[in-house]
Design a protein around this motif. Sequence first.
Motif, PDB file in Angstrom:
ATOM      1  N   GLY A  87     -11.306   0.829   3.042  1.00  0.00           N
ATOM      2  CA  GLY A  87     -11.146   0.805   1.587  1.00  0.00           C
ATOM      3  C   GLY A  87      -9.717   0.659   1.118  1.00  0.00           C
ATOM      4  O   GLY A  87      -9.383   1.064   0.000  1.00  0.00           O
ATOM      5  N   ALA A  88      -8.860   0.078   1.969  1.00  0.00           N
ATOM      6  CA  ALA A  88      -7.455  -0.071   1.584  1.00  0.00           C
ATOM      7  C   ALA A  88      -7.252  -1.379   0.825  1.00  0.00           C
ATOM      8  O   ALA A  88      -7.944  -2.370   1.066  1.00  0.00           O
ATOM      9  CB  ALA A  88      -6.566  -0.043   2.820  1.00  0.00           C
ATOM     10  N   ALA A  89      -6.276  -1.393  -0.074  1.00  0.00           N
ATOM     11  CA  ALA A  89      -5.983  -2.606  -0.831  1.00  0.00           C
ATOM     12  C   ALA A  89      -5.303  -3.645   0.061  1.00  0.00           C
ATOM     13  O   ALA A  89      -5.433  -4.835  -0.154  1.00  0.00           O
ATOM     14  CB  ALA A  89      -5.103  -2.263  -2.036  1.00  0.00           C
ATOM     15  N   GLN A  90      -4.561  -3.164   1.055  1.00  0.00           N
ATOM     16  CA  GLN A  90      -3.942  -4.087   2.023  1.00  0.00           C
ATOM     17  C   GLN A  90      -3.975  -3.434   3.405  1.00  0.00           C
ATOM     18  O   GLN A  90      -3.960  -2.204   3.520  1.00  0.00           O
ATOM     19  CB  GLN A  90      -2.514  -4.427   1.617  1.00  0.00           C
ATOM     20  N   VAL A  91      -3.992  -4.262   4.453  1.00  0.00           N
ATOM     21  CA  VAL A  91      -4.127  -3.741   5.812  1.00  0.00           C
ATOM     22  C   VAL A  91      -3.024  -2.741   6.137  1.00  0.00           C
ATOM     23  O   VAL A  91      -3.258  -1.702   6.756  1.00  0.00           O
ATOM     24  CB  VAL A  91      -4.116  -4.893   6.849  1.00  0.00           C
ATOM     25  N   ASN A  92      -1.811  -3.038   5.684  1.00  0.00           N
ATOM     26  CA  ASN A  92      -0.693  -2.158   6.008  1.00  0.00           C
ATOM     27  C   ASN A  92      -0.907  -0.730   5.505  1.00  0.00           C
ATOM     28  O   ASN A  92      -0.501   0.239   6.151  1.00  0.00           O
ATOM     29  CB  ASN A  92       0.604  -2.743   5.447  1.00  0.00           C
ATOM     30  N   ASP A  93      -1.559  -0.582   4.343  1.00  0.00           N
ATOM     31  CA  ASP A  93      -1.873   0.766   3.844  1.00  0.00           C
ATOM     32  C   ASP A  93      -2.790   1.496   4.822  1.00  0.00           C
ATOM     33  O   ASP A  93      -2.608   2.690   5.095  1.00  0.00           O
ATOM     34  CB  ASP A  93      -2.581   0.681   2.477  1.00  0.00           C
ATOM     35  N   ALA A  94      -3.784   0.769   5.350  1.00  0.00           N
ATOM     36  CA  ALA A  94      -4.715   1.377   6.308  1.00  0.00           C
ATOM     37  C   ALA A  94      -3.981   1.730   7.604  1.00  0.00           C
ATOM     38  O   ALA A  94      -4.149   2.821   8.152  1.00  0.00           O
ATOM     39  CB  ALA A  94      -5.873   0.426   6.597  1.00  0.00           C
ATOM     40  N   ASP A 147     -10.841  -3.734   0.421  1.00  0.00           N
ATOM     41  CA  ASP A 147     -11.704  -4.051   1.558  1.00  0.00           C
ATOM     42  C   ASP A 147     -10.989  -4.048   2.903  1.00  0.00           C
ATOM     43  O   ASP A 147     -11.566  -4.443   3.921  1.00  0.00           O
ATOM     44  CB  ASP A 147     -12.326  -5.455   1.363  1.00  0.00           C
ATOM     45  N   CYS A 148      -9.739  -3.646   2.943  1.00  0.00           N
ATOM     46  CA  CYS A 148      -8.975  -3.709   4.204  1.00  0.00           C
ATOM     47  C   CYS A 148      -9.125  -2.416   4.994  1.00  0.00           C
ATOM     48  O   CYS A 148      -9.331  -1.339   4.435  1.00  0.00           O
ATOM     49  CB  CYS A 148      -7.507  -3.974   3.914  1.00  0.00           C
ATOM     50  N   SER A 149      -9.019  -2.551   6.309  1.00  0.00           N
ATOM     51  CA  SER A 149      -9.176  -1.374   7.163  1.00  0.00           C
ATOM     52  C   SER A 149      -8.357  -1.535   8.441  1.00  0.00           C
ATOM     53  O   SER A 149      -7.900  -2.627   8.770  1.00  0.00           O
ATOM     54  CB  SER A 149     -10.658  -1.176   7.509  1.00  0.00           C
ATOM     55  N   ALA A 177       1.560   9.332   2.922  1.00  0.00           N
ATOM     56  CA  ALA A 177       1.657   8.199   3.844  1.00  0.00           C
ATOM     57  C   ALA A 177       2.316   6.968   3.233  1.00  0.00           C
ATOM     58  O   ALA A 177       2.598   6.000   3.929  1.00  0.00           O
ATOM     59  CB  ALA A 177       0.266   7.835   4.366  1.00  0.00           C
ATOM     60  N   GLY A 178       2.578   7.016   1.940  1.00  0.00           N
ATOM     61  CA  GLY A 178       3.292   5.912   1.329  1.00  0.00           C
ATOM     62  C   GLY A 178       2.386   4.793   0.834  1.00  0.00           C
ATOM     63  O   GLY A 178       2.851   3.673   0.632  1.00  0.00           O
ATOM     64  N   VAL A 179       1.115   5.096   0.605  1.00  0.00           N
ATOM     65  CA  VAL A 179       0.217   4.098   0.021  1.00  0.00           C
ATOM     66  C   VAL A 179       0.596   3.914  -1.445  1.00  0.00           C
ATOM     67  O   VAL A 179       0.648   4.880  -2.206  1.00  0.00           O
ATOM     68  CB  VAL A 179      -1.262   4.554   0.114  1.00  0.00           C
ATOM     69  N   GLU A 180       0.840   2.653  -1.828  1.00  0.00           N
ATOM     70  CA  GLU A 180       1.250   2.412  -3.209  1.00  0.00           C
ATOM     71  C   GLU A 180       0.057   2.619  -4.139  1.00  0.00           C
ATOM     72  O   GLU A 180      -1.063   2.211  -3.829  1.00  0.00           O
ATOM     73  CB  GLU A 180       1.768   0.976  -3.329  1.00  0.00           C
ATOM     74  N   ASP A 181       0.305   3.238  -5.276  1.00  0.00           N
ATOM     75  CA  ASP A 181      -0.745   3.437  -6.280  1.00  0.00           C
ATOM     76  C   ASP A 181      -1.988   4.098  -5.703  1.00  0.00           C
ATOM     77  O   ASP A 181      -3.117   3.702  -6.023  1.00  0.00           O
ATOM     78  CB  ASP A 181      -1.137   2.091  -6.918  1.00  0.00           C
ATOM     79  N   LEU A 182      -1.797   5.073  -4.835  1.00  0.00           N
ATOM     80  CA  LEU A 182      -2.942   5.795  -4.285  1.00  0.00           C
ATOM     81  C   LEU A 182      -3.741   6.450  -5.410  1.00  0.00           C
ATOM     82  O   LEU A 182      -3.181   7.135  -6.261  1.00  0.00           O
ATOM     83  CB  LEU A 182      -2.450   6.885  -3.319  1.00  0.00           C
ATOM     84  N   GLN A 183      -5.057   6.195  -5.427  1.00  0.00           N
ATOM     85  CA  GLN A 183      -5.928   6.849  -6.403  1.00  0.00           C
ATOM     86  C   GLN A 183      -6.518   8.064  -5.713  1.00  0.00           C
ATOM     87  O   GLN A 183      -7.537   7.948  -5.022  1.00  0.00           O
ATOM     88  CB  GLN A 183      -7.045   5.890  -6.828  1.00  0.00           C
ATOM     89  N   VAL A 184      -5.887   9.207  -5.905  1.00  0.00           N
ATOM     90  CA  VAL A 184      -6.297  10.372  -5.126  1.00  0.00           C
ATOM     91  C   VAL A 184      -7.752  10.755  -5.399  1.00  0.00           C
ATOM     92  O   VAL A 184      -8.434  11.258  -4.512  1.00  0.00           O
ATOM     93  CB  VAL A 184      -5.372  11.590  -5.366  1.00  0.00           C
ATOM     94  N   ASP A 185      -8.238  10.478  -6.593  1.00  0.00           N
ATOM     95  CA  ASP A 185      -9.617  10.887  -6.896  1.00  0.00           C
ATOM     96  C   ASP A 185     -10.650   9.893  -6.366  1.00  0.00           C
ATOM     97  O   ASP A 185     -11.836  10.020  -6.643  1.00  0.00           O
ATOM     98  CB  ASP A 185      -9.811  11.137  -8.401  1.00  0.00           C
TER      99      ASP A 185
END
Lengths: 408, 408
Positions: free
Chosen positions: A291-298, A385-387, A332-340
């Motif tokens: 469910g990451a916006a980009q692979v690097n976030d995952a 959709d990235c993982s 972890a440095g995920v940009e615009d993390l939606q914590v909820d």
Amino acid sequence: MAVGLNAFPEIPEIKGVRFAAVEAGIKKANKKDLVVFELSEGSSVAGVFTQNQFCAAPVRVCREHLASDTTTPRYLVINTGNANAGTGKSGYEKAITTCEAVASQVGVQKHQVLPFSTGVIGEPLPVDKILAALPNALSSLKSIGWKDAGLGIMTTDTLPKGAFRQVEVFGKIVTIGGISKGAGMIRPNMATMLGYIFTDAAVDQKVLASLLKSTTNQSFNRITIDSDTSTNDSCIAVATGLAENESISDLSCGDGLVFAEAFLAVMQELAHAIVRDGEGATKFVTVEVTGAAQVNDATKTAFEIAHSPLVKTALFASDPNWGRILAVVGRAGVEDLQVDKVSININGCEIVKNGGRSSDYTEEAGQVAMAPSEIHILVDLGAGDCSDTVWTTDFSHDYVTINAEYRT
Amino acid sequence: MAVGLNAFPEIPEIKGVRFAAVEAGIKKANKKDLVVFELSEGSSVAGVFTQNQFCAAPVRVCREHLASDTTTPRYLVINTGNANAGTGKSGYEKAITTCEAVASQVGVQKHQVLPFSTGVIGEPLPVDKILAALPNALSSLKSIGWKDAGLGIMTTDTLPKGAFRQVEVFGKIVTIGGISKGAGMIRPNMATMLGYIFTDAAVDQKVLASLLKSTTNQSFNRITIDSDTSTNDSCIAVATGLAENESISDLSCGDGLVFAEAFLAVMQELAHAIVRDGEGATKFVTVEVTGAAQVNDATKTAFEIAHSPLVKTALFASDPNWGRILAVVGRAGVEDLQVDKVSININGCEIVKNGGRSSDYTEEAGQVAMAPSEIHILVDLGAGDCSDTVWTTDFSHDYVTINAEYRT
């Protein structure tokens, strides 16, 4: 004690590959510590190496020899017990001396020999012991009994690691087999110390290099035991071509894809074996971030979870302390993390939903989920959709003991 | 067991600051777990908070209340035993309820109350226990006996932490005093859970905020125990102004500089105290990186060394395994690292010179250097004039024990 690590498999002969494992006396007595591989002429060879800027002397020599000209490597020489890293000019010269000794005894050029070392960093390489043991190794080359080679490259590993697959490629049965070792300073960046994958399939050299690189990113480059990238990481792929299949030039479909998938399976099994035998490991942990916006976030979230000492000690205790995982996701440095939108699931048990404790969750269910030695942590960021997936271990008393006493 | 941590100092009265520490029953019996601070009207207050995106409910409330309007905070309410993090909407409402309860009992507005929590993440906050204990706290406010406040904010800390300085500012003696706590999930990013620094000096609010931010980057933001940034980090500075000095508006010279230096000294002593009492710590380790081309190279190299489980376990063993430090320098991401210019010095013993083992170095000298409980690792990158320093601990069996058993 290794976690769910299978017995060393009966890897069949891989045409064009012979090897020997002998005792050179670098490690303690009665331990094999010198391994030599002989590759048939015309083999395709590709390598990936550590990105640590303090790379070891043999890594420098490997890079130079692989780049030197069009004649392909014929011999791999691997010693354990000493990393030949942080040893400056003298260490470099000793790695070259090793290559020259092999070359002169078998009648090849010195840059057709690739050297590898693993063990303590910063100690002078006892090259005389290696030179003294080489004739014995070169006169005892064999095609089966791979477990000896697996044993010969071990350091703090408790068990040798091997894997193989056989698939049909353009009407020929080809074998892909390899060995690897760990078990500490494991956070490979481009490759790990040490992986060797051999096949008798005919594979174009550039295709092999591309396959090695892509599968490394789905295997060795996705494991971590302690976040410390080694100075000596090296992974080598060899295709001897002696299975006489039509040369593989396209990995994206047909028999090329069948081969690529089997190659990846061997790479992943060898990488997982390193984690299963990680220093002090009591758990084999799969960290999957979806469910990451980009692979690097995952990727970075998975690695941060896998590196967190607090998460790792909770895993050791089989404690469903999911707050620690949640805290890592938050840093972890995920940009615009939606914590909820974040959810956390461990071994099928939904623990966190919408950023907080799931209403169905009970402490008892969490304890059941954390009890097995195989743990699957699934974090969904709810953003795309990235993982990516990373494999790691827990952090135990034995890890501290092993690393506090490593040189004693 | 804390490393070289001094006994709690006799912090004198700080005019305008009163406090109470009581037992609310959140932690085990007979442990103070609720602390209230009262600040005189017109105090300057500044705060820095965790950058963890999964910040705790009280951190959110603090940020809102500090931003809400021009009336300044009058009360700080701190509970231990529960972090009120990962608790969603209900956790947020409980933090607000706590503020409302204080506000109604003392006759201030609810946004003049700042809430703080520390402890286990993800458990519901037992707000009823806090509400029940508040009248007792508010009726027992006092000006001295700071050790009680230090004890009241502890979690896995083994000792309370306090520091103070007195300096003359524009002809008036002013006092700067504070308390802090650790002892795990410590890798503050902008602040740490929890630091409170009070002064009776008159300091302009914007100047105080600027001073807090800059000194945080030389104290709390330069310590790490386990690389895990907490969800609850908070550091608050209060200046009551009751020392009646001319208000401090320039920190760069004269008495303003004297004050800033004393403030930094208190911040660093409190930050170092957290490291000295770090979970399982047997060493207090200063990691100084000099000769960097840019400050960021020094900062990240120092932090990577401080976070490396292999370096930390070698420190625990008093093992001069400098190869592990060298391996970290190589993977720390310094651009254009000149490996042959790197030197490493431990407690005055030159171990690595020009990227390899120093010719004068002996294993015996290394063992002598590593024996003390206070360790100074000095890495020079040989590339420029920038430097930075980070403080940390070793990694011991007790760290694993404490964190494997934290919730049991």
